[in-house]
Scaffold this motif. Structure first.
Motif, PDB file in Angstrom:
ATOM      1  N   UNK A  13     -33.955 133.836   1.430  1.00 13.85           N
ATOM      2  CA  UNK A  13     -32.916 133.460   0.497  1.00 13.85           C
ATOM      3  C   UNK A  13     -31.721 132.996   1.325  1.00 13.85           C
ATOM      4  N   UNK A  14     -31.254 131.790   1.077  1.00 20.03           N
ATOM      5  CA  UNK A  14     -30.155 131.245   1.872  1.00 20.03           C
ATOM      6  C   UNK A  14     -29.131 130.567   0.977  1.00 20.03           C
ATOM      7  N   UNK A  15     -27.875 130.665   1.375  1.00 19.88           N
ATOM      8  CA  UNK A  15     -26.790 129.962   0.696  1.00 19.88           C
ATOM      9  C   UNK A  15     -25.863 129.424   1.772  1.00 19.88           C
ATOM     10  N   UNK A  16     -24.853 128.699   1.369  1.00 16.85           N
ATOM     11  CA  UNK A  16     -23.903 128.165   2.345  1.00 16.85           C
ATOM     12  C   UNK A  16     -23.078 129.274   2.984  1.00 16.85           C
ATOM     13  N   UNK A  17     -23.062 130.465   2.387  1.00 19.84           N
ATOM     14  CA  UNK A  17     -22.268 131.561   2.919  1.00 19.84           C
ATOM     15  C   UNK A  17     -23.038 132.608   3.698  1.00 19.84           C
ATOM     16  N   UNK A  18     -24.371 132.589   3.551  1.00 17.90           N
ATOM     17  CA  UNK A  18     -25.149 133.607   4.242  1.00 17.90           C
ATOM     18  C   UNK A  18     -26.623 133.489   3.959  1.00 17.90           C
ATOM     19  N   UNK A  19     -27.355 134.511   4.419  1.00 18.84           N
ATOM     20  CA  UNK A  19     -28.805 134.495   4.303  1.00 18.84           C
ATOM     21  C   UNK A  19     -29.321 135.923   4.158  1.00 18.84           C
ATOM     22  N   UNK A  20     -30.434 136.081   3.428  1.00 24.41           N
ATOM     23  CA  UNK A  20     -31.142 137.352   3.394  1.00 24.41           C
ATOM     24  C   UNK A  20     -32.433 137.137   4.150  1.00 24.41           C
ATOM     25  N   UNK A  21     -32.704 137.980   5.139  1.00 22.09           N
ATOM     26  CA  UNK A  21     -33.882 137.850   5.984  1.00 22.09           C
ATOM     27  C   UNK A  21     -34.785 139.053   5.768  1.00 22.09           C
ATOM     28  N   UNK A  22     -36.053 138.805   5.500  1.00 19.69           N
ATOM     29  CA  UNK A  22     -37.033 139.884   5.442  1.00 19.69           C
ATOM     30  C   UNK A  22     -37.247 140.371   6.864  1.00 19.69           C
ATOM     31  N   UNK A  23     -37.022 141.649   7.091  1.00 16.33           N
ATOM     32  CA  UNK A  23     -37.129 142.191   8.444  1.00 16.33           C
ATOM     33  C   UNK A  23     -37.387 143.683   8.391  1.00 16.33           C
ATOM     34  N   UNK A  24     -37.976 144.173   9.463  1.00 11.94           N
ATOM     35  CA  UNK A  24     -38.138 145.610   9.630  1.00 11.94           C
ATOM     36  C   UNK A  24     -37.468 145.997  10.937  1.00 11.94           C
ATOM     37  N   UNK A  25     -37.097 147.218  11.045  1.00 12.53           N
ATOM     38  CA  UNK A  25     -36.428 147.679  12.250  1.00 12.53           C
ATOM     39  C   UNK A  25     -35.132 148.362  11.895  1.00 12.53           C
ATOM     40  N   UNK A  26     -34.370 148.711  12.911  1.00 14.85           N
ATOM     41  CA  UNK A  26     -33.099 149.411  12.708  1.00 14.85           C
ATOM     42  C   UNK A  26     -31.959 148.409  12.835  1.00 14.85           C
ATOM     43  N   UNK A  27     -31.217 148.258  11.775  1.00 18.62           N
ATOM     44  CA  UNK A  27     -30.065 147.371  11.751  1.00 18.62           C
ATOM     45  C   UNK A  27     -28.876 148.137  11.200  1.00 18.62           C
ATOM     46  N   UNK A  55     -32.305 142.338   5.502  1.00 19.25           N
ATOM     47  CA  UNK A  55     -30.864 142.448   5.646  1.00 19.25           C
ATOM     48  C   UNK A  55     -30.162 141.177   5.211  1.00 19.25           C
ATOM     49  N   UNK A  56     -28.954 141.370   4.699  1.00 16.12           N
ATOM     50  CA  UNK A  56     -28.102 140.260   4.300  1.00 16.12           C
ATOM     51  C   UNK A  56     -27.101 139.979   5.404  1.00 16.12           C
ATOM     52  N   UNK A 111     -29.650 122.272  -2.355  1.00 15.66           N
ATOM     53  CA  UNK A 111     -29.746 121.577  -3.643  1.00 15.66           C
ATOM     54  C   UNK A 111     -30.937 120.637  -3.707  1.00 15.66           C
ATOM     55  N   UNK A 112     -31.311 120.038  -2.574  1.00 15.39           N
ATOM     56  CA  UNK A 112     -32.500 119.181  -2.537  1.00 15.39           C
ATOM     57  C   UNK A 112     -33.732 120.023  -2.822  1.00 15.39           C
ATOM     58  N   UNK A 113     -33.796 121.224  -2.238  1.00  5.35           N
ATOM     59  CA  UNK A 113     -34.916 122.125  -2.468  1.00  5.35           C
ATOM     60  C   UNK A 113     -34.953 122.581  -3.920  1.00  5.35           C
TER      61      UNK A 113
END
Length: 74
Positions: free
Chosen positions: A1-15, A48-49, A68-70
């Motif tokens: 999930x991505x926007x002009x302000x940030x992204x959410x990434x599927x991840x595992x681990x300690x953050x 994480x976001x 927006x193209x997507x």
């Protein structure tokens, strides 16, 4: 999930929330990868976001156009 302000990434681990990160990614149609700084603003069990920091107007325009193209293909 991505926007002009940030992204959410599927991840595992300690953050940790508020951790500074560096992101490198590509956008379809552009040859060079983009490098951005960000801050982890949300940590969940499946990912994480990240909020982008210091986004240039040039990159924001490119990202908005790609998003927006997507969306128009749906």
């Amino acid at each position: 999930d991505v926007s002009a302000g940030g992204v959410f990434i599927n991840a595992t681990g300690k953050f940790d929330k508020n951790q500074e990160v560096r992101l490198v990614f590509t956008i379809p149609g552009y040859d060079k990868p983009f490098k951005l700084q960000g801050t982890i603003v949300r940590v969940e069990k499946d990912g994480l976001g990240i909020e982008f920091k210091d986004v240039t107007p040039y990159f924001k325009t490119i990202l908005d156009d790609a998003i927006w193209k997507d969306q128009s293909k749906k």
